[in-house]
Scaffold this active site. Structure first.
Site, PDB file in Angstrom:
ATOM      1  CB  CYS A   1     -54.200 -22.433  11.521  1.00 56.32           C
ATOM      2  SG  CYS A   1     -55.155 -23.487  12.636  1.00 56.32           S
ATOM      3  N   GLY A   2     -57.058 -20.374  11.747  1.00 57.30           N
ATOM      4  CA  GLY A   2     -57.809 -19.483  12.620  1.00 57.30           C
ATOM      5  C   GLY A   2     -57.878 -19.963  14.055  1.00 57.30           C
ATOM      6  CB  THR A   3     -58.729 -23.213  15.666  1.00 56.03           C
ATOM      7  OG1 THR A   3     -57.931 -24.047  14.819  1.00 56.03           O
ATOM      8  CG2 THR A   3     -60.184 -23.279  15.243  1.00 56.03           C
ATOM      9  N   GLY A   4     -55.784 -21.937  15.387  1.00 61.16           N
ATOM     10  CA  GLY A   4     -54.409 -21.860  15.864  1.00 61.16           C
ATOM     11  C   GLY A   4     -54.031 -20.459  16.301  1.00 61.16           C
TER      12      GLY A   4
ATOM     13  CD  GLU B   1     -54.492 -25.881   9.587  1.00 61.62           C
ATOM     14  OE1 GLU B   1     -55.535 -26.514   9.862  1.00 61.62           O
ATOM     15  OE2 GLU B   1     -54.464 -24.897   8.838  1.00 61.62           O
TER      16      GLU B   1
ATOM     17  CB  CYS C   1     -61.438 -25.391   9.716  1.00 60.01           C
ATOM     18  SG  CYS C   1     -60.202 -24.405   8.841  1.00 60.01           S
TER      19      CYS C   1
ATOM     20  CG  HIS D   1     -54.676 -25.427  18.628  1.00 57.73           C
ATOM     21  ND1 HIS D   1     -54.329 -25.134  17.329  1.00 57.73           N
ATOM     22  CD2 HIS D   1     -56.027 -25.475  18.658  1.00 57.73           C
ATOM     23  CE1 HIS D   1     -55.436 -25.006  16.602  1.00 57.73           C
ATOM     24  NE2 HIS D   1     -56.473 -25.220  17.389  1.00 57.73           N
TER      25      HIS D   1
END
Length: 363
Positions: free
Chosen positions: A298-301, A289, A147, A240
């Site tokens: 959402c950082g990865t997003g 998520e 995350c 994603h």
């Protein structure tokens, strides 16, 4: 029932007012519940902890809690990254998380628990060359690979509360080695290289080029007869699906989000991002998520969104990504093919929770 101990140290800033309100409540709901009793807990909303003088007891008399023979006590701190909030637990010295996935879901419950999008366990690294290992349980009991907002919170927690004196940490995750770096007021994270081969995301949509990438591919079967969504599949260690729309505010997000998360084209489920391009350096997004539903950030997003925008010619490689909880700066550097995320991680409060075994009754 989850019993959480708390006591404030001064009149609270806006970010912690809800904690004061909760501290006066005693709720019961079958075998679950949430109560606050006076003891030492720090509250805050800024970037560092402060000792703020004499404590003020929020509840004048202790609450008699039901006896729970097998209840375990979990000491935690709560942090958030742009409103994406987490319960942080020092899990060093143990080979497995101190609570089960189901117990973590109890802690995350916003009505009968502490309330969070996930529980993050800070563990000893497997490799002596690294500093820490991160595991996380989502609010639905699932375990994601990593995350982005959570790892910023982990870095701040490790520095402020675990006594780890470093400007950067080498953190093992299910998505590989991630390196968060503490700057003055923010945390910058080397998020690694995006995976673009559709089959490795994983995504079963027909590749759109010879490299096997899935870029602006029609989402088949459709989730809406009146809206043709096109998805770009990106993995940042977790899957994603990035979908660009003309008007983010007009989108039926609450209906489309869960449909996209569980879409058959993504066998491991997927984080669904809906994106409106403001200009070549600014993107707006909302995220549903995987395992947590709608979150404020959402950082990865955000990294996946920038990668998809660059691949489709919609944006430059260095952008501000605007989320409901605030802004992240995302870079996809051409020289090393890595994504870098920069954003805040803030302390909210800390305490301890008594977590009963699932199925126990306090009646």
């Amino acid at each position: 029932m989850i019993a959480v101990e708390s006591r404030a140290r001064r009149p609270l800033a806006k970010t912690a007012v809800s904690v004061v309100v909760i501290a006066h409540a005693l709720l019961s709901h079958g075998s679950q519940g949430f109560s606050m009793i006076p003891t030492t807990t720090r509250l805050g909303g800024g970037r560092r902890h402060q000792e703020l003088g004499a404590t003020t007891t929020l509840v004048d008399t202790p609450i008699s809690l039901p006896t729970i023979d097998d209840a375990k006590t979990v000491t935690f701190s709560k942090y958030h990254g742009l409103g994406n909030d987490f319960i942080l637990v020092d899990n060093r010295g143990l080979s497995e998380p101190v609570v089960t996935p189901t117990e973590a879901a109890q802690l995350c419950d916003r009505n009968f628990g502490v309330g969070a999008d996930g529980v993050i366990f800070v563990m000893d690294a497997d490799d002596a060359a690294n500093d820490l290992k991160m595991r996380i349980y989502n609010s639905d009991s699932s375990e994601p690979e990593m995350c982005g907002n959570g790892i910023r919170c982990l870095a701040r927690f490790a520095s402020a509360e675990l006594g780890l004196d470093a400007e950067a940490f080498r953190v093992e995750t299910g998505a590989g080695l991630i390196v968060p770096e503490l700057l003055d007021t923010v945390v910058r994270v080397d998020m690694g290289e995006p995976e673009l081969v559709g089959a490795k995301v994983p995504c079963t949509l027909e590749p759109t080029d010879e490299a096997g990438r899935v870029v602006d591919a029609p989402l088949v079967p459709s989730v809406d007869k009146d809206l043709e969504l096109e998805a770009t599949a990106v993995s940042m260690g977790n899957p994603h699906a990035v979908m660009f729309v003309d008007n983010l505010d007009a989108l039926d997000f609450e209906r489309l989000g869960p449909l996209c998360e569980a879409h058959a084209a993504f066998p491991a489920r997927v984080n669904a991002e809906f994106v409106e391009v403001v200009d070549a350096r600014t993107l707006r997004m909302r995220v549903w998520e995987r395992g947590a539903g709608p979150t404020l950030a959402c950082g990865t997003g955000a990294c996946a969104v920038l990668v998809a925008a660059v691949l489709t010619g919609r944006a430059e490689r260095d952008c501000v990504v605007r989320l409901p909880g605030g802004d992240l700066r995302i870079e996809w550097r051409e020289e090393d093919n890595k994504c870098y995320m920069t954003g805040p991680a803030e302390f909210v409060f800390a305490g301890s929770a008594r977590v009963p075994p699932v199925g126990s009754s306090t009646a």
